[in-house]
Design an enzyme around this catalytic site. Structure first.
Site, PDB file in Angstrom:
ATOM      1  N   ARG A  65       0.832  -1.223   0.000  1.00 54.58           N
ATOM      2  CA  ARG A  65       0.000   0.000   0.000  1.00 54.58           C
ATOM      3  C   ARG A  65       0.853   1.255   0.000  1.00 54.58           C
ATOM      4  O   ARG A  65       0.658   2.167  -0.814  1.00 54.58           O
ATOM      5  CB  ARG A  65      -0.919  -0.008   1.238  1.00 54.58           C
ATOM      6  CG  ARG A  65      -1.991  -1.084   1.205  1.00 54.58           C
ATOM      7  CD  ARG A  65      -2.689  -1.199   2.544  1.00 54.58           C
ATOM      8  NE  ARG A  65      -1.800  -1.738   3.550  1.00 54.58           N
ATOM      9  CZ  ARG A  65      -1.977  -2.908   4.188  1.00 54.58           C
ATOM     10  NH1 ARG A  65      -3.042  -3.637   3.942  1.00 54.58           N
ATOM     11  NH2 ARG A  65      -1.113  -3.319   5.088  1.00 54.58           N
ATOM     12  N   ARG A  73      10.851  -0.402   9.331  1.00 53.02           N
ATOM     13  CA  ARG A  73      11.169  -0.661  10.725  1.00 53.02           C
ATOM     14  C   ARG A  73      12.679  -0.688  10.843  1.00 53.02           C
ATOM     15  O   ARG A  73      13.371  -1.094   9.887  1.00 53.02           O
ATOM     16  CB  ARG A  73      10.603  -2.034  11.173  1.00 53.02           C
ATOM     17  CG  ARG A  73       9.116  -2.067  11.394  1.00 53.02           C
ATOM     18  CD  ARG A  73       8.715  -1.311  12.662  1.00 53.02           C
ATOM     19  NE  ARG A  73       7.285  -1.380  12.932  1.00 53.02           N
ATOM     20  CZ  ARG A  73       6.401  -0.452  12.582  1.00 53.02           C
ATOM     21  NH1 ARG A  73       6.789   0.626  11.933  1.00 53.02           N
ATOM     22  NH2 ARG A  73       5.133  -0.592  12.892  1.00 53.02           N
ATOM     23  N   GLU A  81      15.336   2.158  18.584  1.00 44.25           N
ATOM     24  CA  GLU A  81      14.684   3.443  18.810  1.00 44.25           C
ATOM     25  C   GLU A  81      13.931   3.432  20.150  1.00 44.25           C
ATOM     26  O   GLU A  81      13.436   2.370  20.570  1.00 44.25           O
ATOM     27  CB  GLU A  81      13.747   3.791  17.640  1.00 44.25           C
ATOM     28  CG  GLU A  81      12.610   2.827  17.421  1.00 44.25           C
ATOM     29  CD  GLU A  81      11.786   3.194  16.176  1.00 44.25           C
ATOM     30  OE1 GLU A  81      12.368   3.368  15.087  1.00 44.25           O
ATOM     31  OE2 GLU A  81      10.558   3.312  16.321  1.00 44.25           O
ATOM     32  N   HIS A  90      10.922   8.569  13.880  1.00 46.61           N
ATOM     33  CA  HIS A  90       9.744   7.738  13.586  1.00 46.61           C
ATOM     34  C   HIS A  90       8.474   8.593  13.502  1.00 46.61           C
ATOM     35  O   HIS A  90       7.535   8.413  14.280  1.00 46.61           O
ATOM     36  CB  HIS A  90       9.585   6.624  14.643  1.00 46.61           C
ATOM     37  CG  HIS A  90       8.731   5.485  14.160  1.00 46.61           C
ATOM     38  ND1 HIS A  90       8.912   4.184  14.558  1.00 46.61           N
ATOM     39  CD2 HIS A  90       7.667   5.451  13.306  1.00 46.61           C
ATOM     40  CE1 HIS A  90       8.009   3.401  13.988  1.00 46.61           C
ATOM     41  NE2 HIS A  90       7.238   4.172  13.219  1.00 46.61           N
TER      42      HIS A  90
END
Ligand code: NAP
Ligand code: 8YV
Length: 319
Positions: free
Chosen positions: A155, A232, A261, A280
């Protein structure tokens, strides 16, 4: 007066989400509790649903303490932090928030790519710090008519391809399966990296894609190559990335996600000329976060009404 269903809340939610949930659910926030285990022991039996996010998932102590858990609604599209096998084996339904964030995450990928190519951060420092008075900022590189590789043409990957068309990009991709698209398919991440100027990583995280971008992929991308990661942190071997940047075997990196993170290696922070870092924030606009919050809540309300979810994860379809 209808009894409200006990809903465990992991992570913060907005006032709007709280208002939408208030009539039907008793909200039980988990984080910042002094006595987490005592609370779970006391209320775990009552908890029928969990509202979480892509960062926290459903921790093992929660899954174990809630024998009557029936539904999990996760705020975010990536669900690698959730033990899908364990929960679905117990018949627990899981939803996530696909599509509503496609545009925003694609914008973030393009933003990082352009910032790397045009030296945006260094140019800002040059203007702001007064260095301009001593000399012109060096020429940068045009992002126009580049070969752009998309690793994970789902997507968001397709939305990135749509946006890259504005830069007259030639699109290449790798995914698990070949698509019916007018782009060039490569049968491995290394082959893809070897064919492009910019490699944008947008697969899910998890064991299947762990370090899918390794030293070999970075070497194939090369000394003029630019790596963008909005997937990720786990998908890129960060140690290999730092080494490739340090030795000049890789040109540039734009990173929104990191292996540990919110901690970011100092070596990446120190590379201010060729590396652009964001914390992020791929989907982090007021508009998109509202759409994600609304969908997260709608899944819970629909589950309460008829036992189904609006946007179940693929593993739960048909359950
Ligand atoms: P999606 O529609 O499921 O697309 C994932 C794509 O990755 C698919 O094309 C899939 O291939 C490919 N893929 C999966 N496993 C692969 C593997 N082992 N090797 C090669 N390709 C693989 O997911 P999406 O909605 O685009 O979201 C993608 C991910 O973006 C999320 O899972 C999340 O981790 C990340 N994300 C990050 C942010 C951020 O803030 N930075 C925000 C939102 C999402 P097939 O098409 O062949 O199945
Ligand atoms: C969110 C994301 O920041 O949707 C995802 O997979 O990574 C981001 O949109 C995250 O899920 C919030 O917890």
């Amino acid at each position: 007066m209808v009894d409200r269903i006990a809903l465990l809340q992991i992570g913060t939610i907005t006032d709007r989400m709280r208002d939408m949930l208030a009539d039907r659910f008793e909200l039980l926030p988990l984080l910042d509790r002094d006595d987490r285990s005592g609370f779970l022991a006391e209320r775990g039996q009552d908890i029928a649903a969990v509202l979480t996010n892509g960062h926290y998932g459903v921790p093992d102590d929660v899954a174990a303490a809630c024998p009557n858990l029936k539904a999990v609604s996760s705020y975010g599209v990536g669900y690698d932090a959730i033990d899908v096998e364990g929960l679905t084996a117990r018949g627990i339904l899981i939803s996530h928030t696909p599509n509503v964030l496609n545009d925003e995450v694609a914008v973030t990928a393009i933003l990082l790519w352009l910032a790397c190519y045009r030296g945006l951060i260094a140019a800002d420092a040059h203007a702001r710090g007064g260095a301009w008075e001593d000399g012109e900022f060096p020429l940068t590189r045009s992002p126009m008519e580049r070969k752009v590789g998309i690793l994970g043409l789902g997507r968001i990957g397709q939305t990135i391809a749509d946006m890259a068309a504005a830069f007259r990009a030639e699109i290449h991709y790798h995914a698990r399966s070949r698509k019916d698209v007018p782009f060039t398919y490569h049968d491995s991440p290394t082959a893809l990296a070897g064919a492009v100027d910019v490699l944008i990583v947008i697969t899910p995280g998890g064991p299947e894609t762990h370090h899918i971008v390794d030293a070999g992929v970075l070497d194939a991308l090369g000394s003029d190559g630019c790596l963008i990661n909005v997937s990720r942190g786990s998908t890129v071997d960060e140690t290999a990335l730092i080494e490739a940047l340090r030795t000049g075997r890789l040109g540039y990196a734009g990173l929104d996600v990191f292996e540990a993170e919110p901690k970011i290696p100092q070596a990446l922070k120190d590379m201010t000329d060729r590396v652009v870092l964001t914390p992020h924030v791929g989907s982090a606009t007021v508009q998109t976060r509202q759409a994600m919050g609304d969908l997260t809540v709608r899944n819970l309300l629909q589950w309460l009404d008829d036992g189904t979810l609006e946007t179940p994860i693929p593993e739960c379809k048909g359950m």
